[in-house]
Design a protein around this motif. Structure first.
Motif, short mmCIF file in Angstrom:
data_model
loop_
_atom_site.label_atom_id
_atom_site.label_comp_id
_atom_site.label_asym_id
_atom_site.label_seq_id
_atom_site.Cartn_x
_atom_site.Cartn_y
_atom_site.Cartn_z
N LYS A 1 41.13 39.93 40.31
CA LYS A 1 41.08 38.56 39.78
C LYS A 1 39.74 37.90 40.05
N GLU B 1 44.72 43.45 43.84
CA GLU B 1 44.94 42.49 42.76
C GLU B 1 44.03 41.27 42.90
N GLN B 2 43.87 40.80 44.15
CA GLN B 2 42.99 39.66 44.39
C GLN B 2 41.55 40.00 44.03
#
Length: 662
Positions: free
Chosen positions: A598, A594-595
Motif C-alpha cells: 500500500k 500488505e502495508q
C-alpha cells in the motif's frame, strides 16, 4: 607377439578366429563329467535376457525384490510382480504343495520346450495380436500339468512291464544305457587357471569331424578363418555378392506363429585393433527375416490345426482366421526358403528349431520344390535352451554357439553320479570361487531380513509386530548379511526405523516389541542418533516416558543418547504451540507485506514496459523485480503462500471490475 594369458581371456574368444597361443595349447579332456555340461546348459538360459547375469541353479535367494521359492532376484518391483504371475512361479507353488522339489528356470524351459505347439506371444509388447499374458501363461501351465497328470495315471494303472520311461514333459522314451554324446567338448590349456577348461559345442563340427575326437584339435585349427573387411552394402542395404562366397551358417526358429531365420558369415571382421570375434554388432548378417501370424488358440493353447485334428473343425470366426494365418505363414516361410535356396545350399551348417509337427511340415514338407530336407546331414538342433523366435534370439544363439566357454571343473566332483548337480557354476570369464552353500539357519535369517525390512520401509507397524510375534523373532534381530552397506549402517529394525524417520514404528518397537535402544551400529551410533526429524526423536522420549520405571530398570537411556522423557500430551502440545507460533509469524509477515504494497502507491507506465511508482523517487522497477524483492528471504513454503495470495487478489480485482462494468 605373445600376449599375457589374462589379456587373452579378457575378451570373448571366437571359435573361428582363435589366437595362436590358444590353438597351439588345446588338448582334449576326455574325462570331463556331465555335471559341467548340465551346468553350462543351464546358464545359456540366462544369456537370453537383456543382460548376461550369472545363473546358479536353484539356490535360496532372498531380498526385498526376490523370490526365494524360484531362486530369482529382480531389478525392479515391476519385474518381481510379473514373475509372481508367471508359469514358473505357479508351477513351483504346485510342486511345493505336492511335496516335490521346485525346478529352476532352465529346467522349467525344458519341461515346456517339447509341448506340441509354442504358446509364446509376439515379441512386441504392443502387438494387436498379442494375447493376454495371464491367459497365455495359464494355457502353458494347464497343458503341462494335464500331461503330467495323464502320465502319472498311466504309470499307476499300467503293469505291462515295457522297458519304457516317461519324461516329466510328457514324452515316452525307451530307457537307454548310459547317456548320449555331451553337447560340449572340453579342452585343457596351460593358459587357464588350474581345473579350468575351454568348452566348444560339438554341434559346430561335421559328422566325420566329430567321430575322431583324438584329432579334434587339428580340426579346430583348420576351421580358422582370416579376418575380412566389413562388406560393402548395396543401395538396398544388402551385402555385396562377394560376401556370399565365404563360409556361412543358417539359423532358423519356428513356433507359436513366430518364424525367424538368419544367414550369418563365419569370417571374422577385420578391425584396426586386430580381429575380434563377431559379437552382436560385429557379425556379418547376410540375410535375415522374421514373420508372425496369429495361429495359437487364446486361453486354450495349441494351434488351430492341432485342435482340428483332435476334435474336428471348429466353425468360429477365430478358428477360420487361425486356419488362414497358418496357411499364410506356411506359404511365406516356404517362399522365403526358395528365395534363399542359394544361401542354404552353400551353408556349412543348418541350425533349426521347429516346435511341433505342424511347424516341421512347414519346413520339411513334403511339398513341391521343398528346399530343406529332414535327412540333411548338415542339420543341427540348438544344444541349449532357446526362447521365442526373434532376430535377437538368433543372434544370441549364434554368439553362444561360436564362443569359447571357460568353466571350472572340480576334480572332487568327477566321481559323483551324473544326476547330481555340479558344485561349480560356469562363467564366461575365468572362474571365481563358488559361493558357499548357505545353512538352514543362514537361509532363515536372510528371509527374516527381507520381510522385516520390507515392513519397515512401507511403515507397516501392525504387520511388523505380528511377524515378530508369529515367527518368534526378537525385536533386536540383526539383519543379514551383516557386512552389506545397508545392514552396516542400520543393523536392527529400530536402527532402520529411525533412519527412515518412521516415528510410529520407533514408538511401537520400543514400547510394544521391547527393542533395545542402547545397541549401536558398526559406526558406533545408537538408533536415536540416526533420527533426522524431531518427531522421530520425540518418539524415543515418549517411549522413555511410557516405559517408566520398568524401562529405566531395563535400559540405560543416557547410554542410548535419548534426552529426558516427555509424555504424549507434552509432545502434542509443543507441536501445537509451534504450529500456532508459525501461523502468527506468517500472519505478521502478511500484514507487513500488505502495508508495504500500500505504501508504494500507484504506478504509471514509463514507456518501457515497466511501472513507475509515484512514491519511489522515480526509480522504475518491473513487475518481475517487484515480485523477486517481495519473495527475497522467504522460505519455499512462504513463497508458495505469497504466490497464492497474489493470484487471489488478482482474481478479486478482475471480479470487481466485471461488476462495475456490469
Amino acid at each position: 607377439m605373445d600376449q599375457k594369458p589374462e589379456d587373452l581371456l579378457r575378451r570373448p574368444l571366437y571359435v573361428y578366429d582363435l589366437p595362436d597361443q590358444v590353438l597351439s595349447t588345446l588338448t582334449l579332456k576326455r574325462d570331463a563329467t556331465s555335471d559341467a555340461q548340465n551346468t553350462v546348459e543351464e546358464t545359456t538360459k540366462s544369456t537370453s535376457q537383456a543382460q548376461e547375469a550369472p545363473s546358479s541353479g536353484l539356490p535360496t535367494v532372498v531380498g526385498p525384490q526376490s523370490c526365494s521359492l524360484c531362486a530369482l532376484s529382480f531389478a525392479t518391483v515391476q519385474e518381481q510382480r510379473g514373475h509372481l504371475k508367471s508359469d514358473l512361479h505357479h508351477y513351483n507353488l504346485k510342486q511345493k504343495l505336492r511335496g516335490r522339489t521346485p525346478v529352476s528356470e532352465a529346467e522349467f524351459e525344458k519341461l515346456i520346450a517339447n509341448l506340441d505347439e509354442s504358446l509364446s506371444g509376439s515379441d512386441s509388447p504392443d502387438s494387436d495380436e498379442e494375447e493376454d499374458e495371464d491367459d497365455k501363461e495359464s494355457s502353458v501351465l494347464t497343458t503341462l500339468l494335464k500331461k503330467q497328470a495323464t502320465l502319472a495315471d498311466k504309470r499307476n494303472s499300467s503293469n505291462t512291464g515295457d522297458n519304457q520311461d516317461d519324461d516329466e514333459d510328457g514324452h515316452s522314451r525307451k530307457k537307454q544305457k548310459g547317456g548320449g554324446a555331451q553337447p560340449l567338448l572340453w579342452f585343457s590349456s596351460p593358459l587357464l587357471p588350474q581345473n579350468n577348461y575351454f568348452g566348444i559345442y560339438r554341434a559346430i563340427f561335421g559328422l566325420e569331424e566329430s567321430k575322431d575326437e583324438s584329432n579334434i584339435a587339428e580340426v579346430i585349427k583348420k576351421k580358422q578363418l582370416e579376418p575380412v573387411p566389413a562388406p560393402k552394402l548395396s543401395p538396398d542395404g544388402t551385402p555385396s555378392p562377394a560376401a556370399y562366397k565365404g563360409p556361412h551358417i543358417f539359423l532358423c526358429m519356428i513356433g507359436g506363429g513366430h518364424f525367424a531365420a538368419m544367414v550369418v558369415s563365419l569370417a571374422p571382421r577385420q578391425t584396426k585393433q586386430g580381429s575380434v570375434g563377431p559379437l552382436n554388432r560385429e557379425a556379418t548378417v547376410l540375410a535375415h527375416k522374421t514373420f508372425h501370424r496369429y495361429t495359437t488358440r487364446r486361453k486354450q493353447g495349441g494351434s488351430q490345426s492341432a485342435n482340428d485334428n483332435a476334435k474336428g473343425n471348429a466353425h468360429s470366426a477365430g478358428s477360420s482366421i487361425r486356419r488362414y494365418n497358418e496357411q499364410a505363414l506356411t506359404d511365406e516361410v516356404r517362399l522365403l526358403l526358395q528365395d534363399w535356396k542359394g544361401l542354404l545350399d552353400t551353408s556349412d551348417l543348418l541350425f533349426i528349431r521347429a516346435t511341433g509337427s505342424t511347424n516341421r511340415r512347414t519346413l520339411f514338407g513334403p511339398y513341391e520344390g521343398q528346399v530343406l530336407r529332414a535327412n540333411d546331414p548338415r542339420i543341427r538342433s540348438f544344444p541349449f535352451s532357446t526362447r521365442r523366435a526373434t532376430q535377437n534370439e538368433l543372434m544370441r544363439s549364434f554368439i553362444e554357439l561360436t564362443r569359447l566357454k571357460v568353466h571350472e571343473i572340480d576334480p572332487s566332483q568327477e566321481a559323483k553320479p551324473q544326476d547330481e548337480p555340479a558344485a561349480k557354476a560356469p562363467s564366461s570369464k575365468p572362474a571365481k570361487p563358488a559361493t558357499p552353500k548357505l545353512t538352514e539357519e543362514e537361509e532363515t535369517a536372510l528371509l527374516h531380513t527381507s520381510q522385516l525390512q520390507a515392513f519397515i520401509r512401507r511403515s507397516k507397524l501392525p504387520a511388523l509386530l505380528s511377524y515378530l510375534k508369529s515367527n518368534d523373532v526378537p525385536a533386536d534381530f540383526l539383519f543379514q548379511p551383516a557386512d552389506s552397506q545397508q545392514n552396516h549402517h542400520a543393523p536392527t529394525p529400530l536402527h532402520l526405523a529411525a533412519n527412515q524417520n518412521a516415528a510410529p514404528l520407533v514408538l511401537g518397537l520400543l514400547v510394544k516389541a521391547g527393542a533395545d535402544p542402547t545397541l549401536r551400529n558398526k559406526e558406533g551410533k545408537t538408533a536415536f542418533e540416526l533420527a533426522g526429524y524431531r518427531a522421530t526423536r520425540d518418539a524415543f522420549r515418549v517411549a522413555r516416558s511410557e516405559l517408566g520405571e520398568a524401562g529405566a530398570a531395563r535400559w540405560d537411556w543416557d547410554a542410548a543418547r535419548v534426552p529426558p522423557a516427555i509424555t504424549r500430551d507434552e509432545a502434542e502440545k509443543r507441536d501445537e504451540r509451534e504450529r500456532k507460533e508459525s501461523d502468527r509469524k506468517e500472519a505478521e509477515r502478511r500484514r507487513a507485506e500488505e502495508q508495504r504494497l500500500k505504501s508504494e502507491g500507484p504506478r504509471v507506465p514509463d514507456g518501457k514496459g515497466r511501472g513507475k511508482s509515484l512514491l519511489d523517487g522515480g526509480v522504475s522497477k518491473s513487475a518481475q523485480e517487484r515480485r523477486e524483492e517481495e519473495a527475497r528471504g522467504l522460505t519455499p513454503e512462504q513463497r508458495l503462500k505469497l504466490d497464492r495470495e497474489r493470484r487471489a487478489r488478482a482474481a478479486e480485482a478482475r471480479f470487481g471490475r466485471m461488476q462495475q462494468g456490469g
